[in-house]
Design a protein around this motif. Structure first.
Motif, PDB file in Angstrom:
ATOM      1  N   GLY A  27       0.800  -1.223   0.000  1.00  0.00           N
ATOM      2  CA  GLY A  27       0.000   0.000   0.000  1.00  0.00           C
ATOM      3  C   GLY A  27       0.832   1.271   0.000  1.00  0.00           C
ATOM      4  O   GLY A  27       0.282   2.361   0.167  1.00  0.00           O
ATOM      5  N   GLY A  28       2.159   1.129  -0.174  1.00  0.00           N
ATOM      6  CA  GLY A  28       3.037   2.296  -0.174  1.00  0.00           C
ATOM      7  C   GLY A  28       3.259   2.834   1.232  1.00  0.00           C
ATOM      8  O   GLY A  28       3.074   2.130   2.209  1.00  0.00           O
ATOM      9  N   VAL A  29       3.642   4.090   1.312  1.00  0.00           N
ATOM     10  CA  VAL A  29       3.885   4.756   2.592  1.00  0.00           C
ATOM     11  C   VAL A  29       2.674   5.633   2.895  1.00  0.00           C
ATOM     12  O   VAL A  29       2.145   6.304   1.999  1.00  0.00           O
ATOM     13  CB  VAL A  29       5.187   5.591   2.533  1.00  0.00           C
ATOM     14  CG1 VAL A  29       5.365   6.416   3.787  1.00  0.00           C
ATOM     15  CG2 VAL A  29       6.384   4.678   2.314  1.00  0.00           C
ATOM     16  N   THR A  30       2.232   5.649   4.153  1.00  0.00           N
ATOM     17  CA  THR A  30       1.037   6.412   4.505  1.00  0.00           C
ATOM     18  C   THR A  30       1.185   7.124   5.841  1.00  0.00           C
ATOM     19  O   THR A  30       1.933   6.682   6.707  1.00  0.00           O
ATOM     20  CB  THR A  30      -0.213   5.502   4.571  1.00  0.00           C
ATOM     21  OG1 THR A  30      -1.373   6.305   4.778  1.00  0.00           O
ATOM     22  CG2 THR A  30      -0.108   4.472   5.684  1.00  0.00           C
ATOM     23  N   THR A  40       3.058   1.010   4.765  1.00  0.00           N
ATOM     24  CA  THR A  40       4.143   1.249   5.716  1.00  0.00           C
ATOM     25  C   THR A  40       3.911   2.635   6.310  1.00  0.00           C
ATOM     26  O   THR A  40       3.815   3.619   5.578  1.00  0.00           O
ATOM     27  CB  THR A  40       5.507   1.178   4.997  1.00  0.00           C
ATOM     28  OG1 THR A  40       5.627  -0.110   4.375  1.00  0.00           O
ATOM     29  CG2 THR A  40       6.654   1.399   5.967  1.00  0.00           C
ATOM     30  N   PRO A  41       3.803   2.738   7.663  1.00  0.00           N
ATOM     31  CA  PRO A  41       3.469   4.029   8.266  1.00  0.00           C
ATOM     32  C   PRO A  41       4.646   4.996   8.351  1.00  0.00           C
ATOM     33  O   PRO A  41       5.764   4.608   8.684  1.00  0.00           O
ATOM     34  CB  PRO A  41       3.007   3.636   9.672  1.00  0.00           C
ATOM     35  CG  PRO A  41       3.725   2.367   9.964  1.00  0.00           C
ATOM     36  CD  PRO A  41       3.861   1.653   8.640  1.00  0.00           C
ATOM     37  N   LYS A  42       4.354   6.259   8.032  1.00  0.00           N
ATOM     38  CA  LYS A  42       5.352   7.324   8.194  1.00  0.00           C
ATOM     39  C   LYS A  42       5.612   7.540   9.676  1.00  0.00           C
ATOM     40  O   LYS A  42       4.762   7.267  10.515  1.00  0.00           O
ATOM     41  CB  LYS A  42       4.844   8.640   7.593  1.00  0.00           C
ATOM     42  CG  LYS A  42       4.871   8.672   6.102  1.00  0.00           C
ATOM     43  CD  LYS A  42       4.471  10.042   5.592  1.00  0.00           C
ATOM     44  CE  LYS A  42       4.564  10.081   4.073  1.00  0.00           C
ATOM     45  NZ  LYS A  42       4.223  11.405   3.551  1.00  0.00           N
ATOM     46  N   GLY A  43       6.803   8.053   9.973  1.00  0.00           N
ATOM     47  CA  GLY A  43       7.118   8.404  11.347  1.00  0.00           C
ATOM     48  C   GLY A  43       8.479   7.901  11.770  1.00  0.00           C
ATOM     49  O   GLY A  43       9.190   7.250  11.004  1.00  0.00           O
ATOM     50  N   TYR A 135       9.243  -7.485  -4.247  1.00  0.00           N
ATOM     51  CA  TYR A 135       7.974  -8.077  -3.814  1.00  0.00           C
ATOM     52  C   TYR A 135       7.517  -7.360  -2.541  1.00  0.00           C
ATOM     53  O   TYR A 135       8.236  -7.343  -1.550  1.00  0.00           O
ATOM     54  CB  TYR A 135       8.141  -9.572  -3.562  1.00  0.00           C
ATOM     55  CG  TYR A 135       6.838 -10.305  -3.405  1.00  0.00           C
ATOM     56  CD1 TYR A 135       6.186 -10.824  -4.511  1.00  0.00           C
ATOM     57  CD2 TYR A 135       6.259 -10.466  -2.155  1.00  0.00           C
ATOM     58  CE1 TYR A 135       4.984 -11.496  -4.373  1.00  0.00           C
ATOM     59  CE2 TYR A 135       5.053 -11.138  -2.007  1.00  0.00           C
ATOM     60  CZ  TYR A 135       4.420 -11.647  -3.129  1.00  0.00           C
ATOM     61  OH  TYR A 135       3.227 -12.312  -2.992  1.00  0.00           O
ATOM     62  N   PRO A 136       6.335  -6.754  -2.553  1.00  0.00           N
ATOM     63  CA  PRO A 136       5.912  -5.955  -1.407  1.00  0.00           C
ATOM     64  C   PRO A 136       5.589  -6.795  -0.170  1.00  0.00           C
ATOM     65  O   PRO A 136       5.307  -7.985  -0.253  1.00  0.00           O
ATOM     66  CB  PRO A 136       4.673  -5.234  -1.916  1.00  0.00           C
ATOM     67  CG  PRO A 136       4.138  -6.117  -2.982  1.00  0.00           C
ATOM     68  CD  PRO A 136       5.335  -6.770  -3.618  1.00  0.00           C
ATOM     69  N   THR A 137       5.585  -6.110   0.970  1.00  0.00           N
ATOM     70  CA  THR A 137       5.220  -6.720   2.244  1.00  0.00           C
ATOM     71  C   THR A 137       3.785  -6.321   2.583  1.00  0.00           C
ATOM     72  O   THR A 137       3.124  -5.644   1.800  1.00  0.00           O
ATOM     73  CB  THR A 137       6.164  -6.221   3.361  1.00  0.00           C
ATOM     74  OG1 THR A 137       5.903  -4.834   3.574  1.00  0.00           O
ATOM     75  CG2 THR A 137       7.635  -6.439   3.009  1.00  0.00           C
ATOM     76  N   GLU A 138       3.353  -6.679   3.770  1.00  0.00           N
ATOM     77  CA  GLU A 138       2.031  -6.257   4.254  1.00  0.00           C
ATOM     78  C   GLU A 138       2.119  -4.934   5.024  1.00  0.00           C
ATOM     79  O   GLU A 138       1.185  -4.566   5.723  1.00  0.00           O
ATOM     80  CB  GLU A 138       1.428  -7.350   5.139  1.00  0.00           C
ATOM     81  CG  GLU A 138       1.092  -8.629   4.387  1.00  0.00           C
ATOM     82  CD  GLU A 138       0.063  -8.393   3.294  1.00  0.00           C
ATOM     83  OE1 GLU A 138      -0.963  -7.738   3.566  1.00  0.00           O
ATOM     84  OE2 GLU A 138       0.293  -8.862   2.162  1.00  0.00           O
TER      85      GLU A 138
END
Length: 164
Positions: A27-30, A40-43, A135-138
């Motif tokens: 889902g990219g970075v959020t 993947t959460p920003k921070g 290959y992306p992760t969850e």
């Protein structure tokens, strides 16, 4: 930022002056992480622990915790143990930590939504072995096995994962 921070960049994970290729969440970075979004959460996330498979590798650092046959990670927002390591049998939704594949042979734990998890905000942002390049992760950070094993002993108490 310090030299001991791991920084996710558009071209890889920078740590101790090196750039390591990595995978991130599908889902990219959020900025608005939710359970199951694959992002993947920003921070700035502290490194809060390390898990390893003692039947597959030596203890990487003296503070790493072995993964046992009944070890799981709760990912059920309705469970009181949400976003915590739990043991089987466990009636709620969870991830098995002792996997048949090598993805979780070595797991670096981040402070995302921990220790006081907010239900539905997302569980377990790990740094672990990737399936294969690209290959992306969850939502986790995936690295080559050799790179993950090289990074693990360099982690210090104040190391953070910074996602921008």
């Amino acid at each position: 930022m310090t030299r001991d921070d791991m920084v996710l960049t558009p071209v890889g994970l920078r740590f101790h002056g090196r750039l390591y290729p990595c995978s991130i969440g599908r889902g990219g970075v959020t900025e608005h992480k939710r359970e199951g979004d694959g992002a993947t959460p920003k921070g700035a996330h502290r490194i809060v622990g390390m898990l390893y498979r003692p039947d597959r590798l030596a203890c990487p650092v003296n503070w790493a915790v072995p993964i046992g046959p009944r070890d799981l990670w709760s990912d059920d927002p309705a469970a009181k143990d949400y976003n915590r390591m739990v043991r089987a049998p466990y009636p709620h939704s969870h991830e098995v930590l002792r996997r048949a594949d090598p993805l979780y042979d070595l797991v670096i734990l981040t402070s995302w939504n921990w220790p006081d998890a907010v239900a539905g905000r997302g569980s377990a942002i790990f740094i672990h072995q990737w399936r294969r390049p690209g290959y992306p992760t969850e939502g986790c950070i995936g690295l080559r096995r050799a790179d993950l094993h090289a990074i693990a002993p360099m982690i210090r108490k104040h190391t953070r994962l910074i996602v921008t």
